[in-house]
Design a protein around this motif. Structure first.
Motif, PDB file in Angstrom:
ATOM      1  N   GLY A  23       0.933  -1.090   0.048  1.00 16.45           N
ATOM      2  CA  GLY A  23      -0.219  -0.151  -0.084  1.00 16.45           C
ATOM      3  C   GLY A  23       0.835   1.128   0.107  1.00 16.45           C
ATOM      4  N   GLY A  26       4.257   0.890   2.156  1.00 13.26           N
ATOM      5  CA  GLY A  26       5.177   0.226   1.661  1.00 13.26           C
ATOM      6  C   GLY A  26       5.987   0.863   0.459  1.00 13.26           C
ATOM      7  N   ASN A  63      -7.985  -1.190  -1.665  1.00 15.31           N
ATOM      8  CA  ASN A  63      -7.586  -0.670  -0.122  1.00 15.31           C
ATOM      9  C   ASN A  63      -8.383   0.058   0.559  1.00 15.31           C
ATOM     10  N   GLY A  66     -11.497   6.646   1.287  1.00 14.44           N
ATOM     11  CA  GLY A  66     -12.193   7.655   0.457  1.00 14.44           C
ATOM     12  C   GLY A  66     -11.409   8.010  -0.839  1.00 14.44           C
ATOM     13  N   ARG A 121      -8.107   3.311  -5.048  1.00 17.06           N
ATOM     14  CA  ARG A 121      -6.754   2.613  -4.305  1.00 17.06           C
ATOM     15  C   ARG A 121      -6.631   1.346  -5.393  1.00 17.06           C
ATOM     16  N   GLU A 154       2.571 -12.501  -3.065  1.00 16.72           N
ATOM     17  CA  GLU A 154       2.759 -13.826  -1.999  1.00 16.72           C
ATOM     18  C   GLU A 154       2.141 -13.002  -0.565  1.00 16.72           C
ATOM     19  N   GLY A 185      -0.951  -2.168   7.053  1.00 14.57           N
ATOM     20  CA  GLY A 185      -2.213  -1.636   7.457  1.00 14.57           C
ATOM     21  C   GLY A 185      -2.735  -1.946   8.687  1.00 14.57           C
ATOM     22  N   THR A 190      -1.990 -10.472  10.042  1.00 17.30           N
ATOM     23  CA  THR A 190      -0.544 -10.140   9.834  1.00 17.30           C
ATOM     24  C   THR A 190       0.032  -9.299  10.916  1.00 17.30           C
ATOM     25  N   THR A 209     -15.734   2.002   9.848  1.00 16.34           N
ATOM     26  CA  THR A 209     -16.208   2.949   9.129  1.00 16.34           C
ATOM     27  C   THR A 209     -17.286   2.322   8.174  1.00 16.34           C
ATOM     28  N   VAL A 254     -18.355   8.332   2.308  1.00 16.70           N
ATOM     29  CA  VAL A 254     -17.475   7.691   3.529  1.00 16.70           C
ATOM     30  C   VAL A 254     -18.108   8.433   4.538  1.00 16.70           C
ATOM     31  N   SER A 318      -1.158   6.785  12.492  1.00 17.64           N
ATOM     32  CA  SER A 318      -1.688   7.322  11.309  1.00 17.64           C
ATOM     33  C   SER A 318      -2.463   8.884  11.966  1.00 17.64           C
TER      34      SER A 318
HETATM   35  C1  LIG Z   1     -13.226   4.397   4.978  1.00 17.09           C
HETATM   36  C2  LIG Z   1     -11.959   5.019   5.149  1.00 17.09           C
HETATM   37  C3  LIG Z   1     -11.854   6.375   4.306  1.00 17.09           C
HETATM   38  C4  LIG Z   1     -10.559   6.780   4.294  1.00 17.09           C
HETATM   39  N1  LIG Z   1     -10.308   7.915   3.607  1.00 17.09           N
HETATM   40  C5  LIG Z   1      -9.166   8.241   3.140  1.00 17.09           C
HETATM   41  C6  LIG Z   1      -8.623   9.342   2.634  1.00 17.09           C
HETATM   42  O1  LIG Z   1      -9.582   9.961   1.863  1.00 17.09           O
HETATM   43  N2  LIG Z   1      -7.377   9.946   2.286  1.00 17.09           N
HETATM   44  C7  LIG Z   1      -6.518   9.239   3.064  1.00 17.09           C
HETATM   45  O2  LIG Z   1      -5.372   9.793   2.957  1.00 17.09           O
HETATM   46  N3  LIG Z   1      -6.807   8.473   3.817  1.00 17.09           N
HETATM   47  C8  LIG Z   1      -8.037   7.905   3.864  1.00 17.09           C
HETATM   48  N4  LIG Z   1      -8.175   6.757   4.792  1.00 17.09           N
HETATM   49  C9  LIG Z   1      -7.034   6.149   5.607  1.00 17.09           C
HETATM   50  C10 LIG Z   1      -6.107   5.447   4.376  1.00 17.09           C
HETATM   51  O3  LIG Z   1      -6.740   4.638   3.783  1.00 17.09           O
HETATM   52  C11 LIG Z   1      -5.100   4.507   5.278  1.00 17.09           C
HETATM   53  O4  LIG Z   1      -4.406   5.311   6.344  1.00 17.09           O
HETATM   54  C12 LIG Z   1      -3.983   4.204   4.470  1.00 17.09           C
HETATM   55  O5  LIG Z   1      -4.521   3.225   3.510  1.00 17.09           O
HETATM   56  C13 LIG Z   1      -2.727   3.494   4.957  1.00 17.09           C
HETATM   57  O6  LIG Z   1      -1.920   2.934   4.028  1.00 17.09           O
HETATM   58  P1  LIG Z   1      -0.862   1.741   4.627  1.00 17.09           P
HETATM   59  O7  LIG Z   1       0.064   1.443   3.433  1.00 17.09           O
HETATM   60  O8  LIG Z   1      -0.399   1.856   5.904  1.00 17.09           O
HETATM   61  O9  LIG Z   1      -1.675   0.576   4.788  1.00 17.09           O
HETATM   62  P2  LIG Z   1      -2.767  -0.150   3.550  1.00 17.09           P
HETATM   63  O10 LIG Z   1      -3.194   0.930   2.567  1.00 17.09           O
HETATM   64  O11 LIG Z   1      -3.908  -0.898   4.416  1.00 17.09           O
HETATM   65  O12 LIG Z   1      -1.940  -1.360   2.926  1.00 17.09           O
HETATM   66  C14 LIG Z   1      -1.584  -2.492   3.402  1.00 17.09           C
HETATM   67  C15 LIG Z   1      -1.272  -3.515   2.436  1.00 17.09           C
HETATM   68  O13 LIG Z   1      -0.512  -4.536   3.054  1.00 17.09           O
HETATM   69  C16 LIG Z   1      -1.042  -5.892   2.434  1.00 17.09           C
HETATM   70  N5  LIG Z   1      -0.764  -7.018   3.517  1.00 17.09           N
HETATM   71  C17 LIG Z   1      -1.447  -7.044   4.572  1.00 17.09           C
HETATM   72  N6  LIG Z   1      -1.107  -8.102   4.888  1.00 17.09           N
HETATM   73  C18 LIG Z   1      -0.414  -8.853   4.028  1.00 17.09           C
HETATM   74  C19 LIG Z   1       0.166 -10.060   4.197  1.00 17.09           C
HETATM   75  N7  LIG Z   1       0.276 -10.993   4.935  1.00 17.09           N
HETATM   76  N8  LIG Z   1       1.227 -10.631   2.857  1.00 17.09           N
HETATM   77  C20 LIG Z   1       1.355  -9.548   1.931  1.00 17.09           C
HETATM   78  N9  LIG Z   1       0.574  -8.214   1.874  1.00 17.09           N
HETATM   79  C21 LIG Z   1      -0.323  -7.753   2.978  1.00 17.09           C
HETATM   80  C22 LIG Z   1      -2.289  -5.147   2.111  1.00 17.09           C
HETATM   81  O14 LIG Z   1      -3.068  -6.336   0.879  1.00 17.09           O
HETATM   82  C23 LIG Z   1      -2.463  -4.058   1.832  1.00 17.09           C
HETATM   83  O15 LIG Z   1      -2.326  -3.583   0.349  1.00 17.09           O
HETATM   84  C24 LIG Z   1      -9.292   6.133   4.856  1.00 17.09           C
HETATM   85  C25 LIG Z   1      -9.507   4.949   5.659  1.00 17.09           C
HETATM   86  C26 LIG Z   1     -10.844   4.463   5.661  1.00 17.09           C
HETATM   87  C27 LIG Z   1     -11.040   3.374   6.375  1.00 17.09           C
END
Ligand SMILES: Cc1cc2nc3c(=O)[nH]c(=O)nc-3n(C[C@H](O)[C@H](O)[C@H](O)COP(=O)(O)OP(=O)(O)OC[C@H]3O[C@@H](n4cnc5c(N)ncnc54)[C@H](O)[C@@H]3O)c2cc1C
Length: 455
Positions: A23, A26, A63, A66, A121, A154, A185, A190, A209, A254, A318
């Motif tokens: 995501g 990463g 993912n 919003g 996303r 994987e 995430g 995980t 949400t 959202v 976050s």
């Molecule tokens: C309803 C809602 C609306 C939102 N709206 C917004 C917005 O408009 N703007 C904004 O900036 N933020 C928004 N957010 C927050 C935003 O989505 C997150 O903060 C952001 O996605 C965090 O990024 P990340 O890379 O940390 O995690 P994630 O985006 O969750 O990415 C984690 C990745 O890890 C992968 N993964 C997990 N476990 C494993 C495993 N075991 N092996 C391999 N891969 C794995 C998943 O498939 C995923 O792709 C919103 C959140 C929600 C719930």
């Protein structure tokens, strides 16, 4: 001294990094890690493990988000040479429309230099046809691949920690790394795998949400929603914030709040202010939406690091309710700086990475206060009317002098830290203006009441 330096855990030429999760967190980590390694003259290898395929529509590539990329993040990314291409941006959001029970008003963005971007996303909601348009996460992963990262489709199912490295285990492979980065995430399974190698790690607090995508077609979206994010400040139990975000042929709904369920969603959808946004007679129930109740981070993790391992993005800290992608950028970059400028031991992460997470967590405490005050305002029709009139009146002023409009914009989009929003709220001129507006409204309503009693 020399001995201590030799024993220090650092990356060196040929070091291998395993990033779990492709995501934003990463991808940002990987992108900046390659840059900083190059600057230091170190050659590194990075594998990114990602189970989702962001070229797919629906759950397989989504993912849950919003999809608002905040003004501040658009600016920071362009400074880093990441300019979101037109095929990734579904709409440039130029205004926001504030909806209250007694009316709505459209407000221009403050800077007008870098409009907010609305993105998907994955490749779009379930049932959408794949087009030439690209997903945000796929775009970022593509940038990492071009820098040299290997993307492994994987699922990481287990980890093993040894003094000389950490092994990531998937269904059909076992690979050892000098450093492992958890960007998973809020995936609970995980996160438990990481708790195994960091016993003191406590995952972030979450709440659920609601998110849903309605297909309305480009013409209807342009006519009824335009390039505007529609924000609803309605007195509905359980909801802190509701927004309709136009994206190409879809509009994304959202809802943020506490323990949102279908009953809360129905109440929101049946409110007059929301129904008025859609073409007359639209039966939202008849448009099969792509919908889910994803978790959101509402409290930072504890101890998201140890020797040779660090968690970033949603898995660590976050931004409360907003700009989670921006927070993923901040923690991803902070981890890169720590890894290359300090080292990869627990002590290094504690010294240089933890302060960045703590700063986000402290800011979220201020955010909680702001949302508590806004909940009080949401419940008072009188205060909301005063606020509404103030914002409408401000539109007659020059762009830089619309203090209340800019405060609301930054609160809705997460463009500024909550601390900054709080300090600007305490501006004596703004407060004096607000108190004056409240007193005048009170006086007017008292005169109105007296007249009706006289009659
Ligand atoms: C309803 C809602 C609306 C939102 N709206 C917004 C917005 O408009 N703007 C904004 O900036 N933020 C928004 N957010 C927050 C935003 O989505 C997150 O903060 C952001 O996605 C965090 O990024 P990340 O890379 O940390 O995690 P994630 O985006 O969750 O990415 C984690 C990745 O890890 C992968 N993964 C997990 N476990 C494993 C495993 N075991 N092996 C391999 N891969 C794995 C998943 O498939 C995923 O792709 C919103 C959140 C929600 C719930």
């Amino acid at each position: 001294m020399q001995k201590r330096k030799q024993n220090k855990l650092t990356l060196h030429n040929g070091s291998r990094i395993g990033v779990v999760g492709g995501g934003p967190a990463g991808s940002f980590f990987t992108f900046f890690a390659f840059d900083l390694a190059k600057k230091q003259g170190i050659s590194i290898e990075i594998d990114i493990y990602e189970i989702k395929d962001f070229t797919k529509t629906g759950t397989a590539g989504c993912n849950h988000c919003g999809g608002i990329v905040s003004e501040s993040l658009v600016q920071m990314l362009s400074t880093d040479g990441i300019v979101l291409p037109p095929q990734v941006v579904r709409r440039g959001i130029e205004t926001y429309t504030l909806h209250l029970e007694h009316g709505s008003t459209t407000i221009d963005t403050i800077l007008h230099e870098h409009p907010i971007a609305s993105i998907f996303r994955g490749s779009g909601p379930l049932g959408s046809t794949v087009t030439t348009l690209q997903s945000f996460d796929a775009y970022l992963l593509g940038l990492c691949e071009r820098k040299g990262a290997k993307i492994l489709r994987e699922k990481v199912t287990d980890t093993e920690s040894e003094p000389d490295g950490i092994t990531l285990i998937t269904g059909n492979s076992k690979r050892k790394y000098d450093l492992v980065v958890g960007a998973v995430g809020l995936n609970p399974k995980t996160l438990r795998i990481f708790q195994k190698i960091i016993p003191s790690f406590i995952p972030p607090k979450t709440t659920n949400t609601y998110i849903c995508e309605y297909f309305l077609g480009s013409e209807t979206i342009t006519k009824h929603f335009g390039n505007s994010m529609h924000v609803f400040l309605l007195n509905l139990p359980g909801i802190k914030f509701g927004a309709l975000i136009p994206k190409g042929v879809y509009v994304t709904l959202v809802l943020l709040g506490t323990e949102i369920n279908m009953e809360v969603v129905d109440r929101f959808l049946n409110s007059e202010a929301v129904l008025d946004c859609f073409p007359e007679g639209t039966e939202l129930k008849n448009i099969t939406p792509c919908q889910c109740f994803p978790s959101i981070n509402i409290g930072g993790a504890k101890n998201p690091y140890s020797d040779r391992v660090v968690l970033i993005g949603d898995s660590a800290s976050s931004k409360l309710y907003k700009n989670g992608i921006g927070a993923a950028y901040i923690t991803g970059k902070a981890a890169v700086n720590t890894v290359f400028l300090d080292g990869i031991s627990k002590a290094d992460f504690k010294k240089s990475f933890q302060p960045v997470c703590s700063k986000l967590d402290r800011d979220n405490s201020v955010g909680k206060l702001i949302f508590s005050v806004s909940t009080i305002i949401l419940k008072s029709i009188f205060l909301k009317k005063v606020l509404f009139r103030m914002v409408v009146k401000e539109q007659e002023k020059e762009r830089g002098k619309r203090e209340m409009s800019s405060l609301l914009w930054d609160t809705f989009t997460g463009s500024a830290p909550y601390r900054n929003i709080m300090l600007r709220t305490l501006n004596p001129f703004l407060l004096a203006n607000l108190i004056w507006k409240i007193l005048t409204a009170l006086a007017k309503s008292a005169i109105g009441n007296n007249k009706s009693t006289d009659l």
